[in-house]
Design an enzyme around this catalytic site. Structure first.
Site, PDB file in Angstrom:
ATOM      1  N   GLY A 188      47.513  78.553  57.065  1.00 65.17           N
ATOM      2  CA  GLY A 188      47.488  79.509  55.957  1.00 65.17           C
ATOM      3  C   GLY A 188      47.353  78.914  54.573  1.00 65.17           C
ATOM      4  O   GLY A 188      46.749  79.515  53.695  1.00 65.17           O
TER       5      GLY A 188
ATOM      6  N   ASP B 169      51.536  78.873  52.078  1.00 64.28           N
ATOM      7  CA  ASP B 169      50.924  80.107  51.592  1.00 64.28           C
ATOM      8  C   ASP B 169      51.979  81.170  51.296  1.00 64.28           C
ATOM      9  O   ASP B 169      51.973  81.798  50.251  1.00 64.28           O
ATOM     10  CB  ASP B 169      49.891  80.638  52.600  1.00 64.28           C
TER      11      ASP B 169
ATOM     12  N   ASP C 258      58.240  84.071  54.499  1.00 57.24           N
ATOM     13  CA  ASP C 258      58.711  85.361  54.988  1.00 57.24           C
ATOM     14  C   ASP C 258      60.192  85.184  55.328  1.00 57.24           C
ATOM     15  O   ASP C 258      61.045  85.228  54.448  1.00 57.24           O
ATOM     16  CB  ASP C 258      57.842  85.757  56.195  1.00 57.24           C
TER      17      ASP C 258
ATOM     18  N   PHE D 158      52.815  93.274  55.491  1.00 54.24           N
ATOM     19  CA  PHE D 158      51.940  92.218  55.992  1.00 54.24           C
ATOM     20  C   PHE D 158      50.732  92.056  55.065  1.00 54.24           C
ATOM     21  O   PHE D 158      50.128  93.042  54.659  1.00 54.24           O
ATOM     22  CB  PHE D 158      51.470  92.551  57.408  1.00 54.24           C
TER      23      PHE D 158
END
Ligand code: IMP
Ligand code: MG
Length: 181
Positions: free
Chosen positions: A51, A106, A109, A158
């Site tokens: 990512g 990136d 979460d 998302f």
């Protein structure tokens, strides 16, 4: 939301969240801070694939430091949610002992990926670890690791684009898009 760009990735609808120009301006600011904070020092950047490849490239090209960059490949996501388990797909092949390291990812979460990377750096006896991430989901983050450089705090939705994928696709989009519905 009128006028915001929409795209489909594998049949799912996404809407523009952060346009390309904003991303690039924000990365200018992050790079300026890093240049200032590490002026005259040697730094090794560790990008986390897949990512982070685009963010890492755009950040790294703006650096005005004696800097190296290396990559590791970790995966914690399946589809649109975190699995909580981090898999190492490409490992560590650089000697990082006594180095100032800055991790580039990136998005954070839950923070499992970041924690895995930090723990692996600690056992490699690096001098110091800083963290630069483009996106942070504060509503989901459950670790205590300090994130030194954050591009944007975003909701728990998302997202894809600018290196981030939905089941492997969407990485080539130049803006960040959020899943609709
Ligand atoms: P964490 O381990 O739960 O913090 O998840 C972090 C990793 O999962 C990131 O490095 C991304 O590769 C991936 N990820 C987390 N959220 C998203 C998202 O919204 N879109 C795409 N990939 C994501
Ligand atoms: Mg990642």
């Amino acid at each position: 939301m009128m006028g915001l760009k929409e795209v489909y990735i594998l049949g799912k609808k996404f809407r523009e969240l952060i346009p390309e120009q904003s991303l690039q301006e924000r990365i200018d600011e992050l790079a300026a801070r890093i240049n200032n904070d590490f002026a005259g020092r040697e730094v090794v950047f560790v990008g986390i694939l897949n990512g982070a490849f685009m963010f890492a490239a755009d950040l790294f090209r703006r650096l005005d430091l004696q800097a190296r960059i290396t990559f590791i490949k970790l995966a914690s996501y399946a589809g649109t949610s975190s699995t909580g388990t981090v898999r190492e797909l490409i490992g560590w092949n650089e000697d990082l002992k006594d180095k100032q390291v800055i991790i580039i990812d990136d998005i954070v979460d839950r923070g499992d990926t970041l924690e895995y990377a930090v723990n692996n750096l600690i056992i490699r006896n690096v001098t110091d670890i800083k963290v630069a991430v483009l996106l942070l989901k504060p509503g989901s983050y459950r670790k205590n690791i300090r994130i030194d450089y954050v591009g944007y705090e975003i909701p728990n939705d998302f997202v894809a684009g600018y290196g981030l994928d939905y089941n492997g696709f969407g990485r080539n989009l130049t803006s960040i898009y959020s899943l609709v519905g």
